[in-house]
Design a protein around this motif. Structure first.
Motif, PDB file in Angstrom:
ATOM      1  N   VAL A   1      34.402  54.597  41.286  1.00  0.00           N
ATOM      2  CA  VAL A   1      35.401  53.530  41.269  1.00  0.00           C
ATOM      3  C   VAL A   1      36.636  53.968  42.043  1.00  0.00           C
ATOM      4  N   THR A   2      37.056  53.130  42.990  1.00  0.00           N
ATOM      5  CA  THR A   2      38.350  53.327  43.631  1.00  0.00           C
ATOM      6  C   THR A   2      39.312  52.314  43.037  1.00  0.00           C
ATOM      7  N   SER A   3      40.573  52.708  42.964  1.00  0.00           N
ATOM      8  CA  SER A   3      41.586  51.859  42.360  1.00  0.00           C
ATOM      9  C   SER A   3      42.850  51.924  43.197  1.00  0.00           C
ATOM     10  N   LEU A   4      43.479  50.775  43.409  1.00  0.00           N
ATOM     11  CA  LEU A   4      44.744  50.667  44.130  1.00  0.00           C
ATOM     12  C   LEU A   4      45.706  49.894  43.251  1.00  0.00           C
ATOM     13  N   GLN A   5      46.847  50.502  42.952  1.00  0.00           N
ATOM     14  CA  GLN A   5      47.841  49.855  42.094  1.00  0.00           C
ATOM     15  C   GLN A   5      49.210  50.051  42.743  1.00  0.00           C
ATOM     16  N   PHE A   6      49.938  48.964  42.936  1.00  0.00           N
ATOM     17  CA  PHE A   6      51.218  49.030  43.636  1.00  0.00           C
ATOM     18  C   PHE A   6      52.394  49.351  42.719  1.00  0.00           C
ATOM     19  N   VAL A   7      52.332  48.929  41.472  1.00  0.00           N
ATOM     20  CA  VAL A   7      53.410  49.211  40.519  1.00  0.00           C
ATOM     21  C   VAL A   7      52.816  49.642  39.189  1.00  0.00           C
ATOM     22  N   PRO A   8      53.472  50.584  38.493  1.00  0.00           N
ATOM     23  CA  PRO A   8      52.966  51.013  37.183  1.00  0.00           C
ATOM     24  C   PRO A   8      52.790  49.820  36.250  1.00  0.00           C
ATOM     25  N   GLY A   9      51.647  49.749  35.604  1.00  0.00           N
ATOM     26  CA  GLY A   9      51.373  48.664  34.664  1.00  0.00           C
ATOM     27  C   GLY A   9      50.994  47.355  35.321  1.00  0.00           C
ATOM     28  N   GLY A  10      51.009  47.314  36.653  1.00  0.00           N
ATOM     29  CA  GLY A  10      50.673  46.085  37.367  1.00  0.00           C
ATOM     30  C   GLY A  10      49.178  45.942  37.564  1.00  0.00           C
ATOM     31  N   PRO A  11      48.779  44.864  38.196  1.00  0.00           N
ATOM     32  CA  PRO A  11      47.356  44.650  38.446  1.00  0.00           C
ATOM     33  C   PRO A  11      46.803  45.701  39.408  1.00  0.00           C
ATOM     34  N   ARG A  12      45.491  45.916  39.321  1.00  0.00           N
ATOM     35  CA  ARG A  12      44.822  46.878  40.193  1.00  0.00           C
ATOM     36  C   ARG A  12      43.744  46.180  41.003  1.00  0.00           C
ATOM     37  N   VAL A  13      43.541  46.692  42.195  1.00  0.00           N
ATOM     38  CA  VAL A  13      42.398  46.305  43.008  1.00  0.00           C
ATOM     39  C   VAL A  13      41.352  47.386  42.770  1.00  0.00           C
ATOM     40  N   LEU A  14      40.128  46.979  42.418  1.00  0.00           N
ATOM     41  CA  LEU A  14      39.069  47.926  42.096  1.00  0.00           C
ATOM     42  C   LEU A  14      37.877  47.727  43.019  1.00  0.00           C
ATOM     43  N   GLY A  15      37.227  48.831  43.362  1.00  0.00           N
ATOM     44  CA  GLY A  15      35.978  48.793  44.103  1.00  0.00           C
ATOM     45  C   GLY A  15      34.971  49.677  43.393  1.00  0.00           C
ATOM     46  N   TYR A  16      33.726  49.241  43.332  1.00  0.00           N
ATOM     47  CA  TYR A  16      32.666  49.974  42.629  1.00  0.00           C
ATOM     48  C   TYR A  16      31.538  50.291  43.596  1.00  0.00           C
ATOM     49  N   TRP A  17      31.045  51.549  43.537  1.00  0.00           N
ATOM     50  CA  TRP A  17      29.968  51.982  44.410  1.00  0.00           C
ATOM     51  C   TRP A  17      28.947  52.803  43.639  1.00  0.00           C
ATOM     52  N   GLU A  18      27.703  52.766  44.113  1.00  0.00           N
ATOM     53  CA  GLU A  18      26.616  53.532  43.505  1.00  0.00           C
ATOM     54  C   GLU A  18      26.653  55.005  43.886  1.00  0.00           C
ATOM     55  N   SER A  19      27.270  55.338  45.036  1.00  0.00           N
ATOM     56  CA  SER A  19      27.337  56.729  45.481  1.00  0.00           C
ATOM     57  C   SER A  19      28.752  57.055  45.943  1.00  0.00           C
TER      58      SER A  19
END
Length: 74
Positions: free
Chosen positions: A5-23
Motif C-alpha cells: 500500500v502506498t499512501s499520500l497525505q497532504f495534512v495530518p488527519g486529512g484524507p489520504r490517497v491510497l494505492g494497492y498492489w500485489e507486489s
C-alpha cells in the motif's frame, strides 16, 4: 486486499490517497512518483509505502519525511 500500500497525505488527519498492489515493485514505483511530485521539505505532506502482513500489522518500507529510527526516503 493486496498487501502493498502506498499512501499520500497532504495534512495530518486529512484524507489520504491510497494505492494497492500485489507486489512491491509497482508499489515502490508509485511511491517514487508521489515522492518526486509532492516530497517538498517544509510541507506537511507524508508519503508512505507499507506491506500489510497476514496478521493485520503493517511493515513500513519507505516513508517521507523519515521518522527518526524508521524507514527512510531511500
Amino acid at each position: 486486499m493486496p498487501p502493498f500500500v502506498t499512501s499520500l497525505q497532504f495534512v495530518p488527519g486529512g484524507p489520504r490517497v491510497l494505492g494497492y498492489w500485489e507486489s512491491e515493485p509497482p508499489a515502490a514505483r508509485k511511491w517514487v512518483e508521489w515522492f518526486g511530485l509532492y516530497g517538498v521539505p517544509g510541507t506537511t505532506t507524508v508519503v508512505t509505502l507499507v506491506e500489510q502482513l497476514p496478521d493485520g500489522h503493517e511493515q513500513p518500507i519507505k516513508r517521507w519525511p523519515p521518522r527518526p529510527g524508521g524507514p527512510s526516503a531511500g
